[in-house]
Design a protein around this motif. Structure first.
Motif, PDB file in Angstrom:
ATOM      1  N   LEU A  72     -19.042 -38.974 -62.814  1.00  0.00           N
ATOM      2  CA  LEU A  72     -19.197 -37.458 -62.698  1.00  0.00           C
ATOM      3  C   LEU A  72     -17.961 -36.959 -61.159  1.00  0.00           C
ATOM      4  O   LEU A  72     -17.265 -35.377 -60.774  1.00  0.00           O
ATOM      5  CB  LEU A  72     -19.868 -36.836 -62.247  1.00  0.00           C
ATOM      6  CG  LEU A  72     -21.015 -36.320 -63.707  1.00  0.00           C
ATOM      7  CD1 LEU A  72     -22.426 -35.793 -62.971  1.00  0.00           C
ATOM      8  CD2 LEU A  72     -20.230 -35.375 -63.997  1.00  0.00           C
ATOM      9  N   GLN A  73     -17.326 -37.140 -60.542  1.00  0.00           N
ATOM     10  CA  GLN A  73     -15.878 -37.670 -59.047  1.00  0.00           C
ATOM     11  C   GLN A  73     -14.893 -36.862 -60.329  1.00  0.00           C
ATOM     12  O   GLN A  73     -14.177 -36.051 -59.539  1.00  0.00           O
ATOM     13  CB  GLN A  73     -15.454 -38.715 -58.584  1.00  0.00           C
ATOM     14  CG  GLN A  73     -16.454 -39.179 -57.741  1.00  0.00           C
ATOM     15  CD  GLN A  73     -16.876 -38.280 -56.919  1.00  0.00           C
ATOM     16  OE1 GLN A  73     -16.551 -37.892 -56.423  1.00  0.00           O
ATOM     17  NE2 GLN A  73     -18.818 -38.174 -56.108  1.00  0.00           N
ATOM     18  N   SER A  74     -14.350 -37.091 -61.442  1.00  0.00           N
ATOM     19  CA  SER A  74     -13.668 -36.394 -62.328  1.00  0.00           C
ATOM     20  C   SER A  74     -13.873 -35.108 -62.477  1.00  0.00           C
ATOM     21  O   SER A  74     -12.445 -34.181 -62.712  1.00  0.00           O
ATOM     22  CB  SER A  74     -13.126 -37.362 -62.671  1.00  0.00           C
ATOM     23  OG  SER A  74     -12.651 -38.474 -62.942  1.00  0.00           O
ATOM     24  N   VAL A  75     -15.076 -34.491 -62.147  1.00  0.00           N
ATOM     25  CA  VAL A  75     -15.068 -33.222 -62.300  1.00  0.00           C
ATOM     26  C   VAL A  75     -15.026 -32.333 -60.879  1.00  0.00           C
ATOM     27  O   VAL A  75     -16.067 -32.783 -59.619  1.00  0.00           O
ATOM     28  CB  VAL A  75     -16.159 -33.244 -62.919  1.00  0.00           C
ATOM     29  CG1 VAL A  75     -16.635 -31.497 -63.301  1.00  0.00           C
ATOM     30  CG2 VAL A  75     -16.210 -33.934 -64.031  1.00  0.00           C
ATOM     31  N   SER A  76     -13.921 -31.459 -60.630  1.00  0.00           N
ATOM     32  CA  SER A  76     -14.186 -30.646 -59.983  1.00  0.00           C
ATOM     33  C   SER A  76     -15.701 -30.099 -59.003  1.00  0.00           C
ATOM     34  O   SER A  76     -16.292 -29.955 -60.072  1.00  0.00           O
ATOM     35  CB  SER A  76     -12.921 -29.693 -59.343  1.00  0.00           C
ATOM     36  OG  SER A  76     -13.262 -28.744 -59.761  1.00  0.00           O
ATOM     37  N   ASP A  77     -16.033 -29.489 -58.245  1.00  0.00           N
ATOM     38  CA  ASP A  77     -16.579 -28.485 -57.505  1.00  0.00           C
ATOM     39  C   ASP A  77     -16.858 -27.364 -58.284  1.00  0.00           C
ATOM     40  O   ASP A  77     -17.479 -26.787 -58.556  1.00  0.00           O
ATOM     41  CB  ASP A  77     -17.296 -28.714 -55.610  1.00  0.00           C
ATOM     42  CG  ASP A  77     -17.866 -30.272 -55.380  1.00  0.00           C
ATOM     43  OD1 ASP A  77     -18.459 -30.924 -55.775  1.00  0.00           O
ATOM     44  OD2 ASP A  77     -17.608 -30.308 -54.065  1.00  0.00           O
ATOM     45  N   ARG A  78     -15.593 -27.210 -58.064  1.00  0.00           N
ATOM     46  CA  ARG A  78     -14.999 -25.350 -58.822  1.00  0.00           C
ATOM     47  C   ARG A  78     -16.426 -25.357 -60.226  1.00  0.00           C
ATOM     48  O   ARG A  78     -15.985 -24.772 -61.018  1.00  0.00           O
ATOM     49  CB  ARG A  78     -13.937 -24.684 -58.360  1.00  0.00           C
ATOM     50  CG  ARG A  78     -13.134 -26.016 -59.327  1.00  0.00           C
ATOM     51  CD  ARG A  78     -11.828 -25.054 -59.233  1.00  0.00           C
ATOM     52  NE  ARG A  78     -10.771 -25.226 -59.655  1.00  0.00           N
ATOM     53  CZ  ARG A  78      -9.984 -26.948 -59.394  1.00  0.00           C
ATOM     54  NH1 ARG A  78     -10.433 -27.630 -58.619  1.00  0.00           N
ATOM     55  NH2 ARG A  78      -9.261 -27.506 -60.061  1.00  0.00           N
ATOM     56  N   ASP A  79     -15.882 -26.590 -60.300  1.00  0.00           N
ATOM     57  CA  ASP A  79     -16.486 -26.892 -62.259  1.00  0.00           C
ATOM     58  C   ASP A  79     -17.869 -27.081 -62.637  1.00  0.00           C
ATOM     59  O   ASP A  79     -17.959 -26.787 -63.854  1.00  0.00           O
ATOM     60  CB  ASP A  79     -15.732 -27.463 -63.174  1.00  0.00           C
ATOM     61  CG  ASP A  79     -13.475 -27.421 -62.960  1.00  0.00           C
ATOM     62  OD1 ASP A  79     -13.428 -26.236 -63.330  1.00  0.00           O
ATOM     63  OD2 ASP A  79     -13.410 -27.797 -63.121  1.00  0.00           O
ATOM     64  N   LEU A  80     -18.449 -27.583 -61.417  1.00  0.00           N
ATOM     65  CA  LEU A  80     -19.639 -27.565 -61.850  1.00  0.00           C
ATOM     66  C   LEU A  80     -20.603 -26.113 -61.708  1.00  0.00           C
ATOM     67  O   LEU A  80     -20.270 -25.373 -60.588  1.00  0.00           O
ATOM     68  CB  LEU A  80     -19.983 -28.521 -60.603  1.00  0.00           C
ATOM     69  CG  LEU A  80     -19.257 -29.834 -60.982  1.00  0.00           C
ATOM     70  CD1 LEU A  80     -19.914 -30.745 -59.581  1.00  0.00           C
ATOM     71  CD2 LEU A  80     -20.195 -30.858 -62.230  1.00  0.00           C
ATOM     72  N   ARG A  81     -21.237 -26.258 -62.546  1.00  0.00           N
ATOM     73  CA  ARG A  81     -21.763 -24.748 -62.039  1.00  0.00           C
ATOM     74  C   ARG A  81     -23.765 -24.573 -61.502  1.00  0.00           C
ATOM     75  O   ARG A  81     -24.028 -23.541 -60.598  1.00  0.00           O
ATOM     76  CB  ARG A  81     -22.584 -24.294 -63.654  1.00  0.00           C
ATOM     77  CG  ARG A  81     -24.014 -24.632 -64.344  1.00  0.00           C
ATOM     78  CD  ARG A  81     -24.182 -24.472 -65.137  1.00  0.00           C
ATOM     79  NE  ARG A  81     -25.272 -23.482 -65.807  1.00  0.00           N
ATOM     80  CZ  ARG A  81     -26.269 -23.693 -65.025  1.00  0.00           C
ATOM     81  NH1 ARG A  81     -27.185 -25.066 -64.738  1.00  0.00           N
ATOM     82  NH2 ARG A  81     -27.456 -22.544 -65.767  1.00  0.00           N
ATOM     83  N   VAL A  82     -23.716 -26.494 -60.431  1.00  0.00           N
ATOM     84  CA  VAL A  82     -24.745 -26.357 -59.852  1.00  0.00           C
ATOM     85  C   VAL A  82     -23.793 -27.132 -58.543  1.00  0.00           C
ATOM     86  O   VAL A  82     -22.971 -27.719 -59.294  1.00  0.00           O
ATOM     87  CB  VAL A  82     -25.796 -27.430 -61.090  1.00  0.00           C
ATOM     88  CG1 VAL A  82     -26.674 -26.752 -61.913  1.00  0.00           C
ATOM     89  CG2 VAL A  82     -25.585 -28.959 -61.159  1.00  0.00           C
ATOM     90  N   ALA A  83     -24.638 -27.680 -57.418  1.00  0.00           N
ATOM     91  CA  ALA A  83     -24.347 -28.306 -56.497  1.00  0.00           C
ATOM     92  C   ALA A  83     -24.607 -29.698 -57.029  1.00  0.00           C
ATOM     93  O   ALA A  83     -24.687 -30.567 -58.382  1.00  0.00           O
ATOM     94  CB  ALA A  83     -25.832 -28.637 -55.574  1.00  0.00           C
ATOM     95  N   ARG A  84     -23.569 -30.675 -56.743  1.00  0.00           N
ATOM     96  CA  ARG A  84     -23.185 -31.800 -56.981  1.00  0.00           C
ATOM     97  C   ARG A  84     -24.263 -32.858 -56.934  1.00  0.00           C
ATOM     98  O   ARG A  84     -24.216 -33.444 -58.366  1.00  0.00           O
ATOM     99  CB  ARG A  84     -21.976 -32.444 -56.491  1.00  0.00           C
ATOM    100  CG  ARG A  84     -21.180 -33.842 -56.538  1.00  0.00           C
ATOM    101  CD  ARG A  84     -19.860 -34.362 -56.249  1.00  0.00           C
ATOM    102  NE  ARG A  84     -19.226 -33.427 -56.703  1.00  0.00           N
ATOM    103  CZ  ARG A  84     -18.485 -33.387 -57.807  1.00  0.00           C
ATOM    104  NH1 ARG A  84     -18.431 -34.336 -58.736  1.00  0.00           N
ATOM    105  NH2 ARG A  84     -17.289 -32.733 -57.633  1.00  0.00           N
ATOM    106  N   PRO A  85     -25.151 -33.006 -56.248  1.00  0.00           N
ATOM    107  CA  PRO A  85     -25.694 -33.619 -56.343  1.00  0.00           C
ATOM    108  C   PRO A  85     -27.032 -33.131 -57.764  1.00  0.00           C
ATOM    109  O   PRO A  85     -27.206 -34.273 -58.103  1.00  0.00           O
ATOM    110  CB  PRO A  85     -27.027 -33.712 -55.065  1.00  0.00           C
ATOM    111  CG  PRO A  85     -26.051 -33.126 -54.366  1.00  0.00           C
ATOM    112  CD  PRO A  85     -24.846 -32.154 -54.570  1.00  0.00           C
TER     113      PRO A  85
END
Length: 192
Positions: free
Chosen positions: A132-145
């Motif tokens: 999932l490192q290829s997905v930026s934090d801004r594209d996630l709807r939840v916290a990375r963990p």
């Protein structure tokens, strides 16, 4: 141990573990099936449990000494990254579904395998963190963990067993379900 002999031993181990399970399997029968001595197996692996782990790893990533998924996903649109993860998981699950089940079942009766199973689950979680490192934090709807944990749970050996082996999903339908479910769970915007 030479690569050909190693492959024969791992094939024999797969047959033995699949036929009788981990507890009833014997290194002597595996050696006989592979046409090697018991001592050569112990010299190469050290124990039945280490051979069992090698069998699982060979089912996950055939022909390699180590399982490594770094670099397995190409950067791109978040939805495409998730699709690649689903495709990779489908391929791994297709090869290793029976091995996962055997390992999980052995963990229920052998403390050493149980400890190893827990370690493998954490390694699997770490793999999803890498993927999932290829997905930026801004594209996630939840916290990375939470995104990592969601992908780890959705694309799991248990889900493969439930949907493919019990609910009779085709592998294509399973891959689609994994991709869509991960995307819905973790991506901010899911675009078709």
């Amino acid at each position: 141990m030479r690569q050909r002999t190693r492959a024969r031993v791992l094939a024999a181990a797969e047959e033995e573990f699949t036929e009788v399970g981990y507890v009833a399997a014997t290194v002597a029968r595996i050696a006989a099936r592979a046409g090697v001595t018991v001592q050569s197996i112990y010299s190469s692996w050290g124990s039945k449990s280490a051979l069992f782990r090698a069998y699982l790893e060979s089912a996950i990533a055939p022909g390699t000494e180590r399982v490594d998924f770094s670099g397995a996903i190409s950067p791109g649109h978040p939805r495409e990254v998730v699709s690649q993860i689903a495709h990779l998981f489908r391929a791994v699950a297709e090869r290793s579904g029976p091995a996962w089940r055997l390992y999980r079942d052995a963990a229920a009766v052998d403390p050493e395998i149980a400890a190893d199973w827990q370690q493998l689950q954490m390694l699997r979680r770490g793999t999803f963190d890498i993927l999932l490192q290829s997905v930026s934090d801004r594209d996630l709807r939840v916290a990375r963990p939470v995104a990592v944990d969601s992908a780890w749970a959705i694309a799991s050996p248990d889900m493969y067993e439930l949907l493919v082996e019990r609910a009779t999903y085709t592998l294509d339908a399973f891959e689609k379900w994994v991709g869509e479910t991960i995307a819905a769970a973790v991506l901010r915007v899911v675009q078709e």
